[in-house]
Scaffold this motif. Structure first.
Motif, PDB file in Angstrom:
ATOM      1  N   GLN A   1      40.157  29.813   7.417  1.00 38.15           N
ATOM      2  CA  GLN A   1      41.381  30.171   8.140  1.00 38.15           C
ATOM      3  C   GLN A   1      41.666  31.654   7.896  1.00 38.15           C
ATOM      4  OE1 GLN A   1      44.603  27.737   6.736  1.00 38.15           O
ATOM      5  NE2 GLN A   1      43.654  25.817   7.351  1.00 38.15           N
TER       6      GLN A   1
ATOM      7  N   ASN B   1      44.472  33.339   8.724  1.00 37.04           N
ATOM      8  CA  ASN B   1      45.828  33.394   8.163  1.00 37.04           C
ATOM      9  C   ASN B   1      46.573  32.079   8.287  1.00 37.04           C
ATOM     10  OD1 ASN B   1      46.275  33.466  10.902  1.00 37.04           O
ATOM     11  ND2 ASN B   1      46.924  35.595  10.951  1.00 37.04           N
ATOM     12  N   GLY B   2      45.885  31.019   8.659  1.00 35.75           N
ATOM     13  CA  GLY B   2      46.486  29.689   8.586  1.00 35.75           C
ATOM     14  C   GLY B   2      47.046  29.110   9.856  1.00 35.75           C
ATOM     15  N   HIS B   3      46.852  29.776  11.013  1.00 36.52           N
ATOM     16  CA  HIS B   3      47.301  29.180  12.266  1.00 36.52           C
ATOM     17  C   HIS B   3      46.462  27.937  12.577  1.00 36.52           C
ATOM     18  CE1 HIS B   3      49.207  33.143  12.976  1.00 36.52           C
ATOM     19  NE2 HIS B   3      50.058  32.424  13.668  1.00 36.52           N
TER      20      HIS B   3
ATOM     21  N   ARG C   1      39.824  32.585   3.381  1.00 36.75           N
ATOM     22  CA  ARG C   1      40.592  33.521   4.202  1.00 36.75           C
ATOM     23  C   ARG C   1      39.680  34.672   4.625  1.00 36.75           C
ATOM     24  NH1 ARG C   1      44.863  30.438   5.551  1.00 36.75           N
ATOM     25  NH2 ARG C   1      46.303  30.028   3.827  1.00 36.75           N
TER      26      ARG C   1
ATOM     27  N   ASP D   1      56.311  35.843  11.347  1.00 32.99           N
ATOM     28  CA  ASP D   1      56.212  35.379   9.965  1.00 32.99           C
ATOM     29  C   ASP D   1      56.092  33.857   9.958  1.00 32.99           C
ATOM     30  OD1 ASP D   1      56.489  37.907   8.633  1.00 32.99           O
ATOM     31  OD2 ASP D   1      58.617  37.858   9.170  1.00 32.99           O
ATOM     32  N   PRO D   2      55.441  33.287   8.940  1.00 33.00           N
ATOM     33  CA  PRO D   2      55.282  31.829   8.880  1.00 33.00           C
ATOM     34  C   PRO D   2      56.622  31.106   8.875  1.00 33.00           C
ATOM     35  CG  PRO D   2      53.824  32.912   7.304  1.00 33.00           C
ATOM     36  CD  PRO D   2      54.752  33.976   7.838  1.00 33.00           C
TER      37      PRO D   2
ATOM     38  N   SER E   1      49.080  28.298   1.460  1.00 30.53           N
ATOM     39  CA  SER E   1      50.055  27.887   2.466  1.00 30.53           C
ATOM     40  C   SER E   1      49.571  28.244   3.866  1.00 30.53           C
ATOM     41  CB  SER E   1      51.401  28.554   2.219  1.00 30.53           C
ATOM     42  OG  SER E   1      51.993  28.076   1.040  1.00 30.53           O
ATOM     43  N   PRO E   2      49.723  27.341   4.821  1.00 26.57           N
ATOM     44  CA  PRO E   2      49.359  27.633   6.204  1.00 26.57           C
ATOM     45  C   PRO E   2      50.487  28.378   6.911  1.00 26.57           C
ATOM     46  CG  PRO E   2      50.130  25.393   6.064  1.00 26.57           C
ATOM     47  CD  PRO E   2      50.182  25.951   4.662  1.00 26.57           C
ATOM     48  N   TRP E   3      50.229  28.788   8.145  1.00 28.84           N
ATOM     49  CA  TRP E   3      51.257  29.457   8.940  1.00 28.84           C
ATOM     50  C   TRP E   3      52.419  28.507   9.209  1.00 28.84           C
ATOM     51  CZ3 TRP E   3      51.812  34.431  10.224  1.00 28.84           C
ATOM     52  CH2 TRP E   3      52.782  34.748  11.180  1.00 28.84           C
ATOM     53  N   ASN E   4      52.090  27.272   9.561  1.00 26.87           N
ATOM     54  CA  ASN E   4      53.123  26.263   9.807  1.00 26.87           C
ATOM     55  C   ASN E   4      53.507  25.633   8.482  1.00 26.87           C
ATOM     56  OD1 ASN E   4      54.773  24.180  10.603  1.00 26.87           O
ATOM     57  ND2 ASN E   4      53.294  23.212  11.964  1.00 26.87           N
ATOM     58  N   LEU E   5      54.665  25.999   7.975  1.00 25.59           N
ATOM     59  CA  LEU E   5      55.075  25.549   6.651  1.00 25.59           C
ATOM     60  C   LEU E   5      55.459  24.078   6.615  1.00 25.59           C
ATOM     61  CD1 LEU E   5      57.130  28.684   5.500  1.00 25.59           C
ATOM     62  CD2 LEU E   5      54.715  28.125   5.081  1.00 25.59           C
TER      63      LEU E   5
END
Length: 434
Positions: free
Chosen positions: A67, A69-71, A84, A299-300, A28-32
């Motif tokens: 990534q 943390n997915g930003h 990661r 948090d995401p 899962s990315p930061w932007n859900l």
């Protein structure tokens, strides 16, 4: 044997494969709001792990999307191994040379906390949880960009794993083209495992947010324009039109000043002539506390954004901004640029000639709201004086690298990609090929 099933024999870090417990959370990315698939997810233990993974992927014909943390995720990870790097988290500050060496997974807040005791600062943005490396690879706008330029301008060296799985130390002298591309061209060229960067003096800092009821927006914007028209490079001010669900519209000015409180108050004096604010958090602060100014989520969550560069904030632009409520957007943010950002920069984006950046944000709670948010963003951007290009880190999933770079810069980035990663092992959030 399936090349993915052998990943656990290749790396010492954590591996998740489709169908296994934890896989969906790991990918899962930061932007859900972004759907991000992957052939596998690897959380590397260290740079040696990454080198082994790259060699394995190259032989197997697999791509790697990195990534921390997915930003900034865009969903362009189909069939790739999602890497990661958050466990690469070392931070070393040398106050004598004003340099720092940090791992690829270090968030901005950790670098700030390490530098603050020495009266030094990195170039942090509004959020303390975004990785410094991710921001630098995209060029990077910060609170102190007016004083010190792009975040990438402060990077003095990269430790990378190249497309052949070799660990290398890169500087402007050792590999000028690849060094140039990594300072703002994205993660399409190598996996960065560590950065060396210059820190900047900030022995005194004043900053915070002043918030008013939305009915005062015309007066606040007028004061904001007066402040930014005369601002020294050490002062940064952002304007925020805000409308949170269940609340009345509000307007805020966020500011930081590298210097004494008395000087900052003089420069921000136009705010003191405005009606009584709802709140005022301005104070003397540590550079480690910068993330508290805008209080962005740590948090995401789901979000929909659009960034632009404004060529002017004249009366016509202000009239457009205030013509109707910003809803369904939650925020319309205007960041003052200029200063060192407008000066020379040996980076893919180059100088920022535009005086302001515009950032439009909403939450796509359901399909109808998502469509309304996008339409409102499109309408505002289409009626304001925008230049047509935007910072790489402001791109949204529907945009490409061509929206950030000039044709000449993009052609040079593509040449670097062909030279250093001809088999397209690395897949950035916004590939330079499109």
């Amino acid at each position: 044997m399936n090349t993915l099933s052998t990943l656990r024999s290749v790396v010492r870090g954590q591996v998740w494969l489709p169908g296994e417990p934890g896989f969906d959370a790991a990918r899962s990315p930061w932007n859900l709001a972004v759907e991000q698939s992957a052939a596998a997810v690897v959380e590397a233990a260290d740079a040696d792990d990454i080198a082994a993974l790259v060699r394995h992927a190259r032989v197997a014909g697999l791509g790697i999307a990195t990534q921390p943390n997915g930003h900034g995720a865009t969903g362009r990870t189909d069939g790739a191994i999602l890497l990661r790097t958050r466990r690469l988290d070392t931070v070393r500050v040398d106050p004598a040379t004003r340099r720092a060496r940090i791992g690829a997974g270090v968030p901005s807040g950790r670098l700030q906390a390490a530098a603050a005791p020495y009266g030094l600062t990195g170039l942090p943005g509004s959020s303390p949880v975004v990785s410094v490396t991710g921001v630098a690879l995209g060029g990077g706008l910060s609170w102190f960009g007016r004083a010190h330029g792009w975040v990438a301008d402060s990077v003095t060296a990269f430790d990378v794993v190249d497309a052949e799985g070799r660990q290398r130390h890169l500087t402007a002298e050792s590999d000028p083209d690849l060094f140039w591309a990594l300072r703002g061209g994205g993660g399409d060229f190598a996996v960065v495992t560590a950065l060396e960067l210059s820190l900047h003096p900030a022995p005194r800092l004043y900053g915070g947010r002043t918030l008013w009821d939305g009915e005062h927006a015309p007066a606040v914007i007028d004061a904001y324009r007066r402040i930014t028209a005369a601002a020294p490079d050490t002062l940064t001010a952002w304007l925020d039109l805000l409308h949170f669900p269940g609340s009345a519209p509000m307007v805020a000015v966020d500011a930081t000043y590298i210097g004494d409180e008395s000087e900052a108050r003089d420069l921000l004096a136009p705010l003191d002539g405005l009606p009584q604010p709802l709140s005022d958090s301005r104070r003397v602060m540590s550079v480690a506390e910068l993330g508290s100014i805008t209080a962005e989520p740590t948090d995401p969550g789901a979000g929909s954004s659009r960034g632009e560069l404004l060529t002017d904030l004249d009366d016509t632009a202000v009239k457009t901004l205030l013509a109707e409520p910003i809803a369904p957007l939650l925020s319309v943010q205007i960041r003052h640029l200029g200063g060192a950002l407008a000066g020379p920069s040996d980076s893919p984006h180059g100088p920022l000639a535009e005086p302001y950046a515009l950032y439009l944000f909403g939450i796509p709670a359901d399909p109808a709201t998502a469509a309304a948010v996008t339409a409102r963003q499109r309408g505002l951007a289409g009626s304001l004086p925008v230049s047509g290009r935007k910072p790489y880190t402001f791109l949204n999933p529907g945009e490409t690298a061509a929206d950030a770079f000039t044709p000449a810069a993009l052609a040079r980035l593509r040449a670097v990609k062909r030279r250093h990663d001809p088999h397209n092992v690395f897949r950035s959030n916004f590939p330079v090929g499109g």
